[in-house]
Write an enzyme that holds these catalytic residues in place. Structure first.
Site: not given
Length: 311
Positions: A177, A9, A13, A153, A119
């Site tokens: 990352h 949601a 996602g 990127r 993250n």
């Protein structure tokens, strides 16, 4: 093949659900889960798009129904960055979320391939590994940190800077990352000739691109749409690999520990997940130094995740 998205949601996602509904192979199943009550509605919304992908949505405290018989689980649940935060500020909230979800994965679909988007990835992947290990179901070939956005990127920025066709650009990105742990191997890019003074600023821009988006959104979120595209690319590659095709993607996995327990590098995907971890190849002097300089940070990030589960 069944793909479950946990955190469906959220900003990543929802976009990821849309991209997978459009792009998964015909006959695939897509299962959306989020704690938010809107989730079945997200599934209903996306279900009206005419593709041969079945979709279901589940809300509430327990992701188990969404995980039953899943082949691939993508975890994007958690809080997003706001201005002034770095990815490690997210640790206190997101670590617990990932731990709880992975405990359910271990019970419900222990053989699934798991892609961690939440993250700080350097740390959340280590948390996932330790939880799976405690449950006795850890298979390092089946756990991935999704670092594909760093590749996207890099491809975009290189093409822009050099005036090249972006579809011809491939940039391996190794390390981790976040911040200095993101290392694009610009010396390995075909068709690009580099000036001495271009490499450092471009590397820094790639490393800080997430912050660029967080600041541009002025408190309204983080990189959700590009991250969803990155996650979709990774998931589709993983599905291809599981189906027996040969695909290579850069991803954060547990390898031989040469640099750190977990390390992002090119990986050949196959029927069991990781088929083969490919060498990083020849590095320039700039890249070699950047690699050596990042390792203490990366190792500390990993240790933080291990301790979170084991202490």
């Amino acid at each position: 093949m069944k793909i479950a998205v946990l955190g469906a949601a959220g900003g990543i996602g929802q976009a990821l659900a849309l991209l997978l509904k459009l792009q998964l192979p015909a006959g695939s199943e897509l299962s959306l889960y989020d704690i938010a009550p809107v989730t079945p509605g997200v599934a209903a919304d996306v279900s009206h798009i005419p593709t041969a992908v079945k979709i279901q949505g589940f809300a509430g405290e327990d992701p188990t129904p969404a995980l039953e018989n899943a082949d691939v689980v993508l975890i994007s649940a958690g809080v997003a960055r706001k201005p002034g935060m770095d990815r490690s500020d997210l640790f206190n909230i997101n670590a617990g979320i990932v731990k709880n979800l992975i405990e359910k994965v271990a019970k419900t679909c222990p053989k699934a391939c798991v892609g961690i988007i939440t993250n700080p990835v350097n740390t959340t992947v280590a948390i996932a590994a330790e939880v799976l290990k405690k449950a006795g179901v850890y298979d390092k070939r089946k756990l991935f940190g999704v670092t594909t956005l760093d590749v996207l990127r890099s491809e975009t920025f290189v093409a822009e800077l050099k005036g090249l066709n972006v579809s011809r650009i491939a940039v391996p990105v190794i390390g981790g990352h976040s911040g200095v742990t993101i290392l694009p191997l610009l010396s390995q890019v075909q068709y690009a000739e580099w000036e001495e003074d271009e490499i450092a600023p471009l590397t820094k821009r790639i490393q800080n691109a997430g912050t660029e988006v967080v600041e541009a959104k002025a408190g309204g979120g983080s990189a959700t749409l590009s991250m969803a595209q990155a996650a979709a690319r990774f998931a589709l590659s993983l599905v291809q690999g599981l189906s027996g095709e040969t695909v290579v993607e850069c991803t954060y996995v547990e390898g031989d520990g040469k640099y750190a327990r977990f390390f992002a590098q090119p990986v050949r995907l196959g029927k069991e997940g990781v088929e083969e971890i490919l060498p990083v190849g020849t590095l320039s002097a700039f890249e070699q130094k950047a690699l050596e300089d990042m390792l203490p940070t990366l190792r500390a990030d990993i240790e933080l995740g291990e301790k979170f589960v084991n202490n």
